[in-house]
Every structure is written in C-alpha cells, then in structure tokens.
Design an enzyme around this catalytic site. Structure first.
Site, PDB file in Angstrom:
ATOM      1  N   SER A 120      -3.334  -2.514  -8.690  1.00 41.26           N
ATOM      2  CA  SER A 120      -1.713  -2.699  -8.315  1.00 41.26           C
ATOM      3  C   SER A 120      -1.054  -3.543  -9.532  1.00 41.26           C
ATOM      4  CB  SER A 120      -1.574  -3.515  -6.995  1.00 41.26           C
ATOM      5  OG  SER A 120      -2.160  -4.836  -6.908  1.00 41.26           O
ATOM      6  N   SER A 129      -7.479  -4.913  -8.687  1.00 42.64           N
ATOM      7  CA  SER A 129      -5.975  -4.840  -9.069  1.00 42.64           C
ATOM      8  C   SER A 129      -5.791  -5.443 -10.431  1.00 42.64           C
ATOM      9  CB  SER A 129      -5.121  -5.419  -7.883  1.00 42.64           C
ATOM     10  OG  SER A 129      -4.862  -4.453  -7.127  1.00 42.64           O
ATOM     11  N   LYS A 162       3.061 -11.437 -12.469  1.00 44.92           N
ATOM     12  CA  LYS A 162       3.028 -10.278 -11.278  1.00 44.92           C
ATOM     13  C   LYS A 162       4.172 -10.684 -10.204  1.00 44.92           C
ATOM     14  CE  LYS A 162      -0.368  -7.345  -8.566  1.00 44.92           C
ATOM     15  NZ  LYS A 162      -1.643  -7.449  -8.168  1.00 44.92           N
TER      16      LYS A 162
HETATM   17  N1  GLN Z   1      -6.649  -0.765  -4.793  1.00 38.77           N
HETATM   18  C1  GLN Z   1      -7.125  -1.650  -4.041  1.00 38.77           C
HETATM   19  C2  GLN Z   1      -6.272  -1.578  -2.526  1.00 38.77           C
HETATM   20  O1  GLN Z   1      -5.303  -0.857  -2.701  1.00 38.77           O
HETATM   21  C3  GLN Z   1      -7.249  -3.041  -4.684  1.00 38.77           C
HETATM   22  C4  GLN Z   1      -5.865  -3.569  -4.887  1.00 38.77           C
HETATM   23  C5  GLN Z   1      -5.871  -4.930  -5.341  1.00 38.77           C
HETATM   24  O2  GLN Z   1      -6.876  -5.332  -5.671  1.00 38.77           O
HETATM   25  N2  GLN Z   1      -4.786  -5.775  -5.013  1.00 38.77           N
HETATM   26  O3  GLN Z   1      -6.629  -2.447  -1.850  1.00 38.77           O
END
Ligand code: GLN
Length: 497
Positions: A154, A178, A79
């Site tokens: 994400s 994410s 990532k």
């Molecule tokens: N969707 C969540 C957010 O926008 C989690 C994102 C993540 O785990 N990086 O914060």
C-alpha cells in the site's frame, strides 16, 4: 546533475559542507514534484510552504553554527496514514478526508525534530489495505517505470516519490508487505524493521499486531540514516522494543564471507514469473561466489501464511476501524437515529476493500466461528514463527523474491481480490513472524521493469540486512536505477493511459 537526483547521504554531505542550502534542495524537489506528480500522483497533500519554512530555519541555524542532525535540511515524504499535527492525514479514505490530527506520530515528530522538511503526505491503499494503491479513495498512483502499471502497495505513493526523484527518503508502513512490495516494483529499497523497533504511536491502526513503520530510500545507506532517526523505544507504544539502538550506518562494509544464506524454496511457484526466480538464483550464486554458504530452506508454512494473514489482519482491522462512527473522527453522515447515522457514515465513508475486510474480520471473530477461524489462524502464526526460528538456527539470512511478478497493469487485479492477495505471498510470513525484512533492487525483467530481492533476518538484525543489501548494490554495476520518465518529459503525460 540536478539536486533532486542525489541520495540522502550526498545531500546531507553537501548541506553540511555548505555547498548547497536546504532551501535550494527543497526547491529542486518541489520543482520535480511540479513536473511529474500531476501525472504520477504520489502525493495526496503537498506541503511546499512548510517545507521551505523548515528549510529556511535549518539554513539559518547552520549559518549560526548550530549543531544539527545529519539529516537536517534533507527533505522527506510521509505516508498518509502516519499522523502529522495540523496536517491532514487521510489514510486515502473518504472517512478521514478532512481529518487533521492534533498530535504527531512519534516517527513524524522525530523527522521534525531532526529538521527534515516534509514535502507532503503520500498516497496509499485506503487504510493500507491493498497491494497496488488502487484502493485509494482519491486516485491511483502510477509506476514511474511504466505508467500503465501499478506501483505496488500500500505504500505506493512513498515508493514512487523516491523512485521518481520527488523525495530522497520516505516513511511508509508495512503490515503484510506494504513497504517491500512497492519498493521492489518501483526499483527502490524498502525496509520493514523488526516489529516494535519503530514506534507505531500515531500510525493509524490497521492490524496492530502486524503494523510497522519503515523506510523507503534509494539505497541501503540512506535507509540506515533514516532508520537511525526513527528507531527506538517509545513509552507511548506498549509494543515498542526496549534497548539501545545501534548506529545503523556503522559496519556496513559489504562482507559476505561465511554468511549462511537460506534461499527460500516455495512448495509451489505457480504465479511466479520465471525471471523472478532466475533473479533470486543469480543473487544466490553471487553470494556463494563471494564466500557465503548457500543452502535451500523450505518454509512449508508459507502456503498457510496467506490464509492466516487474511484472517488475522481483517480481524484486527474490523476491531480497529470500529472507531470510525461519525462521532469522534472524520466524516459523519446524517441519520434519523444513531443506527442509520452509523451505517450511513460507514457505508459512505469506507471503500469496498475496507468493507470487505471489516466483514471478513467481524465474521472470523464472531461467536461460533472464532475457534474455527481466528484462533486457528493464530495457531498457524505460532507455527510459522517456530519455522522461522528453526530456519535461523541453520541460516543467518533468508533470500527470496520481494514480489512474485514485476509491476502488474492498473486494473488487472483490482476486480479479483484473491489474485490481489496472492501478490503478497513473498512478504506475509515475515510479517507474521515479526522479523525484519528488506527489499533491495535485484535486477530488471526483460520488459524493463525492476525486480526486487527480499532479505530476511533474525529479530533486530537490521544491520545484517543493510550490509547484504550493500553487497548487492556493489555488484549492481552501472545500470541506471532511475526510471526515464520520458513519457512525461515528452509531454505525453496526461493522455498516455
Ligand atoms: N497487501 C497486504 C494487505 O492488503 C498488505 C498491506 C500492508 O502491508 N499494509 O493487507
């Protein structure tokens, strides 16, 4: 069967028995990437040359009889918020578009040390803020099961890379879901380890008390292989946990006898697709049939979890992202004085979701509001932790959905942040509690999209998660877990959406 269709464990075995070379394996994945990624867009940066170089070195090492790591020669995708030395690490943000880290994240260094060829850096929501990968400043990533839909986020790029056969393994990061949510939307396995189990050193900080590096793989065994490599104490991360790391590949025989499983019941299932709820119930029944003691657990605080998370995470983000001022890192805009330079740099460099979080966080931390918002949210977090501790007195494992719905349409929620935030409802409290949590494919929606189950255990009980995931894998039957991708193979690719 093509090499890119194999699991990491199979590739590892074939490499060790010298049935195939790492160069052949890497070539197969690179060809697959060439074939499908211009359409799916899982990668921000591809690194075919260095991947082949590493593969060549590993092959020569093997010829010389060197003692190699089991994952040596097995490629991986990373990532793009995990720092890689001399390799652009953008966080899918304009502000870091040309940032080249002078050091490796501990997890990236581990991958290199093991001799895993790195295929490239995968797409994400900018600074990992989002649930659909649409917040990437560069381009959205498509779900390989239906190109009109998001892959989740994400870590959408990592999930798509594995689901579509562009990498056998990938590293992701999970702050509030994410890894688990995109894994479930793409039909792969995603693990968020216990907070502190994998070093955060070199993971670009979003919300430091929640951020955790984890794995995306085709199955639980492959997850164990990669976890073995990246787990462990790191003096460079003060929140990293001390203590020995078990061999996660050992003791994975699927056994559920006597296992006490709490099925999470939400006070409201508004917004849940009924087929998601049904999939969880079926999974619970299957466990019970095989000797588990299944009960219900109501985590009454899940309702507050979302609100607490969306105060704590932005608060930490607003502080962490203060470092992007155009002086030390990345993009820098011109300005007549320091103030205009800062504000232009940040105004032009950050996308709308990042700005929204910085503003929410700055507000929640400001004098006069701190007690009402940030402090309250931290108190709720403590209560959530206690609720988990209580649940784990009664149960060994919690079972729920990994996402309230299957993959949603590109564009469907991006204009409505609240709807987007609600898609994390299944994942967030585990993050707040710091416990390990794993998404494993649980079946298919009638639309043909994959649905994921989420398993949660006590801190450091990753083995139990993996073992139970193996149980579900054993009962999955012969259903293909690979998306067809006919839409690309038919050449409909570029104009299908
Ligand atoms: N969707 C969540 C957010 O926008 C989690 C994102 C993540 O785990 N990086 O914060």
């Amino acid at each position: 069967m093509q090499l890119y269709e194999h699991t990491a464990a199979e590739l590892s075995r074939m490499l060790q028995s010298r049935e195939v070379s790492s160069v052949e394996v890497v070539r197969s994945f690179l060809e697959r990437i060439d074939q499908v990624d211009s359409y799916l867009k899982a990668f921000i940066t591809q690194t075919p040359v260095t991947a082949l170089d590493t593969a060549g070195e590993i092959d020569s090492g093997r010829m010389r009889g060197e003692n190699l790591h089991p994952l040596a020669g097995v490629p991986v995708a990373i990532k793009d918020n995990i720092s890689t030395m001399d390799l652009r690490t953008t966080c899918a943000s304009r502000i870091l578009e040309n940032y080249i880290p002078p050091f490796d994240a501990t997890a990236a260094a581990a991958v290199k040390r093991a001799g895993m060829p790195i295929l490239g850096k995968t797409n994400l929501d900018e600074f990992a803020m989002g649930s659909s990968t649409e917040n990437s400043a560069f381009f959205p990533t498509r779900n390989p099961w239906d190109p009109q839909r998001v892959p989740g986020g994400s870590s959408g790029g990592s999930a798509v890379a594995v689901a579509a056969g562009m990498a056998p393994l990938a590293l992701g990061s999970d702050t509030g879901g994410s890894i688990r949510q995109p894994a479930s939307l793409c039909g792969v396995t995603g693990l968020r380890p216990t907070y502190g189990r994998v070093s955060r050193y070199g993971l670009v900080a979003f919300a430091s008390s929640l951020d955790q590096i984890g794995t995306v793989s085709l199955n639980a065994f492959d997850c164990a292989l990669l976890l073995n490599l990246v787990a462990g104490h790191d003096p460079l991360d003060s929140t990293s946990l001390p203590g020995a790391v078990p061999d996660y590949t050992a003791g994975l025989e699927p056994g559920t006898k006597g296992l006490r499983v709490g099925v999470i019941s939400y006070s409201s299932t508004e917004g849940f697709d009924p087929e998601v709820t049904e999939t969880v119930q079926k999974a619970a029944a299957l466990l019970e049939e095989h000797g588990a003691e299944v009960g219900e657990v109501s985590l009454s605080l899940t309702d507050y979890g979302l609100s607490a998370y969306y105060l704590i995470a932005p608060s930490e983000a607003s502080s962490n992202l203060g470092r992007y001022d155009g002086i030390r890192y990345g993009y820098s805009a011109a300005g007549d004085n320091i103030e205009t330079m800062f504000s232009r740099t940040r105004g032009e460099g950050f996308g709308p979701e990042v700005k929204r979080r910085v503003m929410i966080g700055t507000y929640a931390l400001s004098a006069g509001y701190y007690d009402a918002y940030y402090l309250k949210a931290m108190q709720v977090r403590t209560l959530i932790r206690r609720e988990y501790e209580k649940a784990f007195k009664k149960f060994d494992l919690l079972l729920g959905a990994a996402s309230p719905t299957p993959a949603f349409k590109i564009g469907e929620k991006i204009g409505d942040p609240l709807q987007m935030y609600l898609s994390d409802v299944c994942n967030i409290t585990d993050s707040l509690a710091g416990v390990p949590s794993l998404a494993v494919p649980g079946g298919f929606h009638s639309s043909g999209l994959p649905l994921g189950l989420q398993l949660t255990a006590r801190p450091l009980q990753e083995q139990l998660l993996l073992k139970t995931a193996r149980f579900f894998e054993a009962y999955r039957g012969q259903v293909s877990l690979r998306p067809g991708l006919e839409f690309i193979e038919k050449g409909g690719g570029s104009s299908a959406v």
